[in-house]
Design a protein around this motif. Structure first.
Motif, mmCIF file in Angstrom:
data_model
loop_
_atom_site.group_PDB
_atom_site.id
_atom_site.type_symbol
_atom_site.label_atom_id
_atom_site.label_comp_id
_atom_site.label_asym_id
_atom_site.label_seq_id
_atom_site.Cartn_x
_atom_site.Cartn_y
_atom_site.Cartn_z
ATOM 1 N N MET A 1 12.048 41.507 -23.605
ATOM 2 C CA MET A 1 11.063 40.749 -22.946
ATOM 3 C C MET A 1 10.739 39.749 -24.097
ATOM 4 N N SER A 2 10.248 38.306 -23.634
ATOM 5 C CA SER A 2 9.658 37.478 -24.412
ATOM 6 C C SER A 2 8.426 37.762 -24.914
ATOM 7 N N LYS B 1 13.845 37.177 -27.308
ATOM 8 C CA LYS B 1 13.219 38.430 -26.599
ATOM 9 C C LYS B 1 13.369 39.490 -27.769
#
Length: 706
Positions: free
Chosen positions: A19-20, A58
């Motif tokens: 995830m960013s 990410k």
């Protein structure tokens, strides 16, 4: 639960993909004014190897991406190993082409190339987390248009390219410091610029200066640190005694080497009854003077450890503290942390212990040699001189014997490797190499310090306090299998190699080879086959000592982990617990402290070994033509290495074996004559002549005397 723990728990259990930062901020409802703090925390987790940041920004869990974080350990032969952050993981072999520009001591992420366990476990560097070698020390090889710095540290196997405009006046064959300006890439050496000229090769003191600069540490303390040290009183005040047990009337001594100045441990003993004794280990309370996050503390953390080179000491703390108010000098009041341990002698058993802040006044500053004269040689003059303390020494020796027996019984490994001291004259030239003695007095202090470290570690573990442990993991299965194959040549065998080997197996092997010609060789190869002990915020036990709990508590003057541990212990003793906020703070801090301290320790060990090896070669410089006895301690396809009884090592080249054609037989670790079948193998004693001594390469060539 701390913020970092919440992030890690979410990433491990709930995040279905990398995830960013923006996505994670939404998950954790981070306000705009908190964005910087959150991003810095993510960066820190990446640096610690707990998260991996992909090329498109990410974040994910390394293990889920088949990545292993750790530190590179270079080998002079051009390959390396990853030493994983997780000490329970085996080391991973990395070839030169798979290093992807990573250098010795760099922190990296590695991906396995094969799932196979054992000696073929191999990986490739995927990402470099943190560079370690911003400066490289070496000799300048100069041409008309450019130069190369050939590193002194052979674990850094890239020569550094220096453009003509960055030579900065440096000349051919000078010892220089190069700052890296461009890191190595595939088929491209690192690039740098000369920032300091140390002097000409062979010039007095230049080689030791090179070793110091390679550490990347200043020899001198800066103004702010020295000013803070100056503000510390050299006498203890009444206010300092508050909350401390007054032990100034208790008989106790320090026992150290004759040249030691930073005396950080004292010992005492009391006879409780006919079958019980109470050991006291009293350690300088450096944390009373060096406050957390002060200038002194930041500098001590940066240095990590005191470094004992062959001709000087680079201390962790300024002399005003290390040799002054913190040193347990005789007949002077000193602040300490005391560990009292009561033992039952028959059957031997630890009965109880106590950890208390204290104030002491030692009776004597004894040396190992003086204690040896009293306990071993029964020297009447020495016994008379210290007659009031001799009964305590005898009782200490009785306890030493029981502690050592207990340690051997549980399987603790004792590596009795010969240690030497190089004696220098006033000009810094080596004039002798003498063996260091490790007898009863040295064992006495060693056993008492191990006992205190063990008690402190177990106490803090069961309190579930964030802590720094001294850990030593099980050996790598592949290396143990290789070692077992090697000792077959001498008729020995290890059981349990394919499973988890117990340290007792290795201890029994060392007892078997004791006194035999192959003892030194097998001991050294075993040491190389085992993992290094390191500092960690996670406890996995200490394999070599056969202990479930161990730490370093006993040398806060010269080791930063000990200093940090003292702070934690004092906080816990004072309140009986740690507040939740302090626990979170320590949980975030201790990984980095442990990792940095382990790195600085490795650097210091390399520097100390290099300085001794350098002076050994220099000592042999005028010994050309002289003959010595030695033992073969390494065999290769180009010759074999011979170690003399004074631990000096040299090479006999295969082309100088002129009575036959010799071939290297790897399975037997031997060179064998084609016609005569004459064999030179590990452990053989030989007689050699010194032919050449090359100070620049730190190499000695021998010839064989039949």
């Amino acid at each position: 639960m701390s913020a970092r723990d919440k992030i890690m728990e979410f990433m491990a259990d709930k995040a279905e993909r990398p995830m960013s930062a923006a996505e994670l901020m939404k998950v954790f409802k981070i306000e705009k004014d908190q964005k910087g703090i959150f991003i810095n925390l993510l960066k820190k987790l990446v640096k610690e190897g707990l998260l991996f940041k992909t090329q498109d920004g990410k974040y994910g869990i390394p293990e889920k991406m088949d990545l292993i974080p750790g530190r590179i350990e270079g080998n002079p032969r051009g390959f390396a190993f990853l030493i994983p952050d997780d000490p329970t993981r085996d080391d991973i072999f990395i070839s030169l082409e798979n290093l992807k520009g990573a250098m010795h001591n760099d922190r990296v992420f590695v991906r396995l190339l094969s799932r196979q366990k054992g000696k073929n476990r191999e990986g490739e560097v995927v990402k470099i987390i943190e560079r370690a070698n911003h400066q490289v020390v070496g000799n300048l090889e100069k041409s008309k248009y450019f130069g190369f710095v050939v590193p002194d540290n052979k674990r850094i196997f890239y020569d550094v390219f220096i453009p003509k405009e960055e030579l900065n006046g440096a000349r051919q064959n000078q010892k220089v410091v190069a700052e890296i300006t461009r890191w190595p890439e595939k088929k491209r050496n690192p690039e740098g610029k000369i920032i300091k000229i140390l002097g000409s090769r062979g010039e007095r003191g230049v080689d030791i200066e090179g070793i110091i600069y390679q550490l990347g540490l200043p020899q001198e303390f800066d103004y702010e640190v020295l000013e803070e040290a100056k503000s510390i009183p050299l006498e203890i005040s009444k206010g300092d005694l508050k909350g401390r047990r007054d032990l100034r009337a208790m008989p106790m001594v320090t026992i150290d080497g004759a040249d030691a100045k930073d005396l950080d441990d004292a010992v005492s003993i009391e006879e409780v009854d006919d079958n019980q004794v109470r050991l006291g280990v009293h350690i300088a309370d450096v944390s009373h003077y060096v406050k957390e996050d002060s200038a002194l503390d930041r500098e001590a953390l940066k240095r990590g450890t005191s470094i004992y080179l062959v001709d000087r000491v680079i201390p962790m703390l300024p002399e005003r503290l290390s040799n002054g108010i913190c040193s347990l000098n005789p007949n002077q009041d000193r602040l300490t942390m005391s560990v009292f341990i009561t033992y039952q002698l028959e059957p031997f058993k630890l009965m109880e212990y106590e950890i208390v802040p204290s104030v002491i006044k030692t009776n004597y500053r004894l040396t190992y040699d003086e204690v040896r004269e009293i306990l071993v040689h029964k020297n009447k003059a020495a016994i008379q001189k210290y007659r009031d303390f001799v009964p305590y020494l005898k009782l200490m020796n009785k306890l030493r014997k029981r502690l050592r027996e207990e340690r051997v019984a549980r399987g603790s490994i004792d590596f009795d490797m010969p240690e030497v001291k190089v004696i220098l004259n006033e000009d810094g030239k080596p004039v002798d190499i003498i063996n260091r003695v490790h007898g009863i007095p040295e064992q006495l202090i060693e056993e008492f310090m191990i006992a205190a470290n063990r008690v402190v570690a177990e106490d803090m573990y069961w309190r579930q306090i964030p802590f720094i442990y001294r850990v030593h993991d099980q050996p790598d299965h592949g290396r143990m299998a290789d070692f077992n194959e090697f000792i077959h040549n001498f008729g020995y065998h290890l059981k349990g190699v394919n499973n988890e080997i117990h340290p007792r197996e290795l201890q029994e092997l060392l007892q078997l080879v004791e006194g035999r010609p192959e003892e030194r060789l097998i001991t050294r190869i075993l040491l190389r086959s085992m993992k290094q002990a390191v500092y960690s915020d996670q406890n996995i036990g200490h394999f070599g000592l056969a202990l479930d709990y161990y730490t370093h508590f006993t040398s806060p003057i010269r080791r930063y982990p000990d200093l940090m541990i003292h702070r934690i212990i004092k906080e816990v003793i004072k309140k009986g617990y740690l507040p939740a906020r302090r626990q979170e703070e320590l949980e975030e801090k201790l990984f980095e402290v442990a990792e940095h301290s382990s790195l600085q320790e490795r650097k210091a060990m390399e520097a100390e070994r290099d300085s001794v090896d350098l002076k050994k070669v220099e000592y042999m410089k005028d010994k050309t033509g002289e003959e010595y006895e030695g033992i073969i301690n390494g065999v290769t396809n180009f010759g074999f290495f011979v170690e003399l009884d004074n631990t000096v090592e040299g090479l006999i080249h295969v082309e100088n074996l002129e009575d036959d054609y010799y071939h290297y037989v790897e399975e037997q670790h031997a060179l064998i004559g084609e016609r005569t079948r004459k064999t030179y193998r590990f452990g053989d004693r030989v007689r050699v002549r010194v032919e050449r001594v090359n100070l620049d390469e730190r190499q000695i060539d021998f010839s064989l005397i039949e």
